[in-house]
Write an enzyme that holds these catalytic residues in place. Structure first.
Site, short mmCIF file in Angstrom:
data_model
loop_
_atom_site.label_atom_id
_atom_site.label_comp_id
_atom_site.label_asym_id
_atom_site.label_seq_id
_atom_site.Cartn_x
_atom_site.Cartn_y
_atom_site.Cartn_z
N MET A 325 -4.09 1.32 5.47
CA MET A 325 -3.06 0.29 5.48
C MET A 325 -1.71 0.85 5.94
SD MET A 325 -4.74 -2.36 4.66
CE MET A 325 -3.53 -3.63 4.32
N ASP A 345 3.24 11.05 3.35
CA ASP A 345 1.95 11.19 2.66
C ASP A 345 1.99 12.51 1.90
OD1 ASP A 345 -0.98 9.54 3.43
OD2 ASP A 345 -1.00 11.25 2.06
N VAL A 403 -2.82 5.34 -3.04
CA VAL A 403 -4.05 5.03 -3.78
C VAL A 403 -3.83 3.95 -4.84
CG1 VAL A 403 -5.40 7.14 -3.55
CG2 VAL A 403 -3.54 7.02 -5.23
N GLU A 404 -4.90 3.18 -5.06
CA GLU A 404 -4.82 2.04 -5.98
C GLU A 404 -5.01 2.51 -7.43
OE1 GLU A 404 -3.72 -0.74 -5.24
OE2 GLU A 404 -4.84 -2.44 -6.03
N LYS A 409 0.95 5.03 -9.06
CA LYS A 409 1.98 4.16 -8.47
C LYS A 409 3.22 4.15 -9.37
CE LYS A 409 -1.00 1.02 -5.80
NZ LYS A 409 -0.96 1.10 -4.35
N SER A 431 -3.42 -4.31 -3.91
CA SER A 431 -4.21 -5.52 -3.77
C SER A 431 -4.67 -6.06 -5.11
CB SER A 431 -5.41 -5.29 -2.84
OG SER A 431 -6.06 -4.10 -3.16
N HIS A 452 1.87 -7.85 0.14
CA HIS A 452 0.44 -7.62 0.26
C HIS A 452 -0.08 -8.00 1.65
CE1 HIS A 452 -3.89 -8.70 -1.07
NE2 HIS A 452 -3.82 -7.46 -0.67
N ASN A 455 -6.28 -6.56 5.61
CA ASN A 455 -6.91 -5.57 6.47
C ASN A 455 -7.77 -6.25 7.54
OD1 ASN A 455 -7.96 -3.17 7.39
ND2 ASN A 455 -9.24 -2.78 5.61
N GLU A 464 1.12 -11.77 1.53
CA GLU A 464 1.51 -12.40 0.27
C GLU A 464 2.76 -11.67 -0.23
OE1 GLU A 464 -2.66 -13.97 -1.73
OE2 GLU A 464 -2.09 -11.89 -2.10
N ASN A 502 -7.14 -12.93 -2.89
CA ASN A 502 -8.23 -12.12 -3.43
C ASN A 502 -8.86 -12.77 -4.66
OD1 ASN A 502 -8.03 -10.25 -1.45
ND2 ASN A 502 -7.01 -8.68 -2.68
P1 NAI Z 1 -6.26 4.96 1.82
O1 NAI Z 1 -7.03 5.74 0.87
O2 NAI Z 1 -6.78 4.75 3.19
O3 NAI Z 1 -4.81 5.59 1.98
C1 NAI Z 1 -4.01 5.99 0.91
C2 NAI Z 1 -3.12 7.13 1.39
O4 NAI Z 1 -2.14 7.39 0.42
C3 NAI Z 1 -3.89 8.45 1.61
O5 NAI Z 1 -3.60 8.93 2.90
C4 NAI Z 1 -3.32 9.36 0.54
O6 NAI Z 1 -3.26 10.73 0.95
C5 NAI Z 1 -1.95 8.79 0.35
N1 NAI Z 1 -1.30 9.12 -0.93
C6 NAI Z 1 -1.86 9.27 -2.14
N2 NAI Z 1 -0.89 9.54 -3.06
C7 NAI Z 1 0.28 9.56 -2.39
C8 NAI Z 1 1.63 9.80 -2.77
N3 NAI Z 1 1.94 10.08 -4.03
N4 NAI Z 1 2.59 9.73 -1.84
C9 NAI Z 1 2.27 9.46 -0.55
N5 NAI Z 1 1.01 9.25 -0.14
C10 NAI Z 1 0.02 9.29 -1.04
O7 NAI Z 1 -5.97 3.55 1.11
P2 NAI Z 1 -5.69 2.12 1.74
O8 NAI Z 1 -6.94 1.39 1.91
O9 NAI Z 1 -4.76 2.27 2.87
O10 NAI Z 1 -4.93 1.39 0.53
C11 NAI Z 1 -3.61 1.69 0.20
C12 NAI Z 1 -3.05 0.58 -0.67
O11 NAI Z 1 -3.15 -0.65 0.03
C13 NAI Z 1 -3.78 0.38 -1.98
O12 NAI Z 1 -2.84 -0.01 -2.95
C14 NAI Z 1 -4.72 -0.78 -1.69
O13 NAI Z 1 -5.05 -1.50 -2.81
C15 NAI Z 1 -3.86 -1.59 -0.76
N6 NAI Z 1 -4.59 -2.47 0.13
C16 NAI Z 1 -5.73 -2.07 0.76
C17 NAI Z 1 -6.43 -2.92 1.57
C18 NAI Z 1 -7.69 -2.48 2.25
O14 NAI Z 1 -8.46 -3.34 2.70
N7 NAI Z 1 -7.95 -1.20 2.37
C19 NAI Z 1 -5.96 -4.31 1.80
C20 NAI Z 1 -4.70 -4.60 1.18
C21 NAI Z 1 -4.07 -3.71 0.35
#
Ligand code: NAI
Length: 715
Positions: A325, A345, A403-404, A409, A431, A452, A455, A464, A502
């Site tokens: 995302m 990151d 990360v979720e 967070k 999400s 929000h 994807n 949202e 969702n």
């Molecule tokens: P992802 O796992 O692809 O990426 C998360 C990234 O955050 C990783 O690169 C990780 O190294 C980094 N990270 C972890 N801790 C960190 C920190 N303290 N500071 C900076 N970076 C950090 O996850 P994704 O899928 O991109 O999801 C991210 C957020 O978006 C979550 O909250 C998820 O619920 C939300 N989301 C995801 C959707 C999806 O379909 N994948 C859709 C809508 C929201």
């Protein structure tokens, strides 16, 4: 004396006709405008001795003519009346075409539908090269087709294939593209547009009325001039249209037939076919639903967000997390808002992947010629990868996509607050977690809001915007306005479990799991929904989202909604067997790369299920999956998770691809009749148990006359 059209005749035999509809930002052809146009055509014809060429201009700065008045399309329920509407326009534009001197349509700004059709009936067309100039025939997007002569004239002017491409997609083209297609005869630099149009017209004073050029270029002409070649073009168009619309949208298929009649039978037959098609299409529920959705999107553009706080300017942004995302969001900000973005990151490799993700999106845009490589280099330079908080002292907005996990967070938001200016807005892309909980340890928690995205970020138009209790309206509206700057549609929702989209989707997906549990086949369940109009079935969607993620969200919502979100006991078994979905190439379906193949029979074995039901009633299956969403929609509205039935419908269409031809979930339910839906749920409850129980909110909505009757007020 005309108040909408002004005819001025100069001493140089050049006349101008200015269209300026009082009280409107754009010119549209309403009844009054059509009546006056008829009079003014007669008046111009009577002055044939003084006029050697007539220019049609718009008096509006923002555009030429936006087309027919939507109210008229929305209102018409009688096919005879719809047909008469088509014939009136045809007759007027034929009179325009038959004027005894040449005419020039001066196209600057939007030129759509009836506007384009009048331009096509002109002898010549000149367009501005301004970015705001867009020419098109979007009628099929409203469930109808160009019925004022456009379906007949366009193929004669630019060739069959090019005309079908415009008419069947409803897309618009720039002035430059229009010139390339032969749709306009001259492309004029915008700063001197009016002068140059005059020059263009002066050269044509008293000239012959034969404008235009040979259609379609050499190759097109060769192919389209012989019957066999034409058949290939029409068959191909039909095949592509059926693939793209799955036969759910009648207008484009009908348009192919109308164009064919016009090409083969001549203009008279073409006009006849247009009028008959409009009579059938304009009164259909599909056209009404598509006009409704068009209105929802137009109204959404005027929304400003939460009451009581102006948005703040956003000049620099930071994105936390360079994953799926975060990488997409950073690219979107560079692309659409053209602003510098700090992308942070925790590890170098993730940053590299995030940048590569953005670069890959740009490669796709370059391939489609949407952007030049040199521009991509400048855009990519706006992305500043970082492992620490350097540069955060200047940002106005932070979007978190890490990360979720709630504790992570919470800790990150608390830490972040120490590195950004006091007025910076902090947004989370979570999400499923509560924004109210995420901000618990953040100083100035009122500036934390939800943003929000869906994807994949570059494709899904919805965001949202989540306003938790006590949020600063100015912070909420900053995110609201910025969402729009990114070219997305914001919908304001409350900080409730699953937010809106969702939450609704979860009820639908859980029902698919139960049907699977009952012995239905994976492919039947997904096909039931794609045939109903969803872009993807619920089980394939689960693979896309990630089965682990879907299971996690189901559990989180399960805690919130108790028995209503009970799931089959096997839900966690797939991730436990290493099946995460598309992301690891092993899910409910088999994958080659990212390409979905057949359902994986191994899945039944892992889940201990036997697919034993053949040839089910797909309509009944679809109804079973959609009705739990309707039930939940009533609760979402009653709990004020979303402000209106219109917002809910828009969010579901833009967030999930809910079929626009059904007009939206609430509108569809209203059309079915809520008492009937309540009765169906009661019947399902008697065999399937408590999760089908019609909610008191749904019953109250049925009593009140439907969703749109009860929930139309955003106040
Ligand atoms: P992802 O796992 O692809 O990426 C998360 C990234 O955050 C990783 O690169 C990780 O190294 C980094 N990270 C972890 N801790 C960190 C920190 N303290 N500071 C900076 N970076 C950090 O996850 P994704 O899928 O991109 O999801 C991210 C957020 O978006 C979550 O909250 C998820 O619920 C939300 N989301 C995801 C959707 C999806 O379909 N994948 C859709 C809508 C929201």
């Amino acid at each position: 004396m005309s108040s909408i059209f002004k005819l001025e005749v100069g001493g140089d035999r050049l006349a101008t006709l200015t269209f300026d509809l009082p009280g409107k930002k754009l010119n549209v052809f309403n009844r009054a405008a059509l009546t006056e146009l008829e009079e003014v055509i007669d008046a111009a014809a009577a002055r044939r001795q003084e006029i050697g060429c007539l220019i049609l201009l718009s008096g509006k700065p923002s555009g030429f003519i936006a087309g027919a008045d939507l109210d008229e399309i929305e209102r018409v329920t009688d096919p005879t009346e719809a047909e008469a509407g088509s014939r009136t326009g045809q007759r007027l534009f034929a009179a325009w075409e038959a004027l005894p001197f040449p005419t020039v349509a001066a196209i600057r700004g939007v030129c759509l539908g009836g506007g384009t059709e009048l331009a096509l009936a002109s002898t010549w067309r000149a367009a501005s090269d301004s970015p705001g100039t867009r020419v098109g025939l979007p009628e099929v997007r409203l469930g109808i087709l160009p019925g004022w002569g456009g379906s007949t004239r366009l193929p004669r002017l630019i060739g069959i294939a090019a005309a079908l491409d415009l008419i069947l997609t409803g897309k618009t083209v720039s002035g430059r593209q229009a010139a390339k297609l032969g749709l306009v005869d001259a492309l004029l630099p915008d700063p001197r547009f009016l002068d140059l149009v005059r020059d263009f017209a002066l050269e044509r004073v008293d000239s012959s009325r034969q404008g235009g050029r040979a259609p379609g270029g050499l190759k097109g002409a060769l192919l389209e001039r012989n019957p066999l070649g034409r058949r290939i073009v029409f068959d191909q168009a039909r095949k592509t249209t059926l693939e793209q619309t799955r036969g759910q949208y009648p207008a484009p298929l009908r348009a192919i037939e109308v164009v064919r009649t016009a090409v083969e039978g001549g203009p008279r037959a073409g006009f006849e076919a247009e009028a008959r098609a409009v009579a059938d299409l304009a009164i259909s529920p599909i056209a009404k639903n598509l006009v409704h959705v068009f209105r929802l999107t137009e109204d959404a553009k005027k929304e400003t967000g939460a009451p009581g706080g102006a948005p703040r300017p956003v000049r620099e942004v930071a994105v936390l997390g360079a994953g799926t995302m975060g990488g997409g969001i950073a690219q979107l900000i560079a692309q659409e808002a053209d602003l510098p973005v700090r992308l942070k990151d925790v590890n170098f490799q993730a940053l590299a992947q995030g940048l590569e993700h953005a670069a890959a999106l740009y490669r796709r845009l370059v391939k489609r010629r949407r952007i030049k490589p040199v521009e991509v280099r400048r855009k990519m330079a706006l992305l500043h990868p970082t492992l620490d908080y350097s540069g955060f002292g200047r940002v106005d907005l932070v979007i978190e996509a890490i990360v979720e996990k709630l504790e992570v967070k919470q800790a990150v938001f608390a830490e972040l607050a120490g590195h950004v200016p006091a007025g910076a807005v902090l947004a989370s892309n979570t999400s499923s977690l509560s924004i109210g909980r995420i901000r618990e340890r953040t100083p100035q928690p009122e500036r934390v809001v939800g943003m929000h995205f869906f994807n994949p970020v570059h494709r899904m138009p919805l965001v949202e915007v989540i306003a938790p209790e006590g949020a600063d309206p100015s912070a909420v509206n900053t995110v609201f306005a910025f969402t729009r700057q990114l070219g997305k549609t914001p919908v304001l929702v409350a900080d409730a479990p699953g937010f809106l989209v969702n939450r609704l989707l979860m009820f639908y997906t859980i029902e698919a799991f139960w049907l699977l549990d009952e012995g239905h086949r994976i492919e039947d369940l997904d096909r039931a929904m794609t045939e109903w109009g969803m872009p993807i079935g619920p089980l394939a969607l689960t693979d896309e989202v990630g089965i682990d993620v879907a299971a996690k969200v189901a559990h989180i919502l399960g805690d919130a909604f108790a028995h209503r979100t009970q799931t089959p006991g096997w839900l966690d078994r797939l991730p436990e067997h290493g099946r995460l979905g598309v992301k690891n190439g092993r899910g409910i379906y088999r994958y080659e790369g990212r390409e979905r193949k057949n359902p994986d029979p191994e899945v039944y074995r892992i889940l201990g299920l036997v697919p034993r039901i053949s040839h089910p009633d797909l309509g009944a299956l679809a109804e079973r999956m959609v009705l739990p969403m309707v039930n939940e929609a009533a609760l979402c509205l009653e709990e004020r998770v979303v402000r209106s039935a219109a917002d809910l419908d828009l969010a579901l269409i833009f967030g999930t691809g809910f079929p626009p031809f059904r007009g939206g979930l609430c509108r569809w339910a209203d059309q079915q009749g809520l008492p009937r839906i309540v009765a169906t749920l009661e019947r399902l409850e008697s065999v399937g148990g408590g999760r089908f129980e019609p909610s008191s909110a749904l019953r109250a909505t049925a009593q009140a006359g439907g969703f749109y009757a009860r929930f139309d007020n955003k106040a």
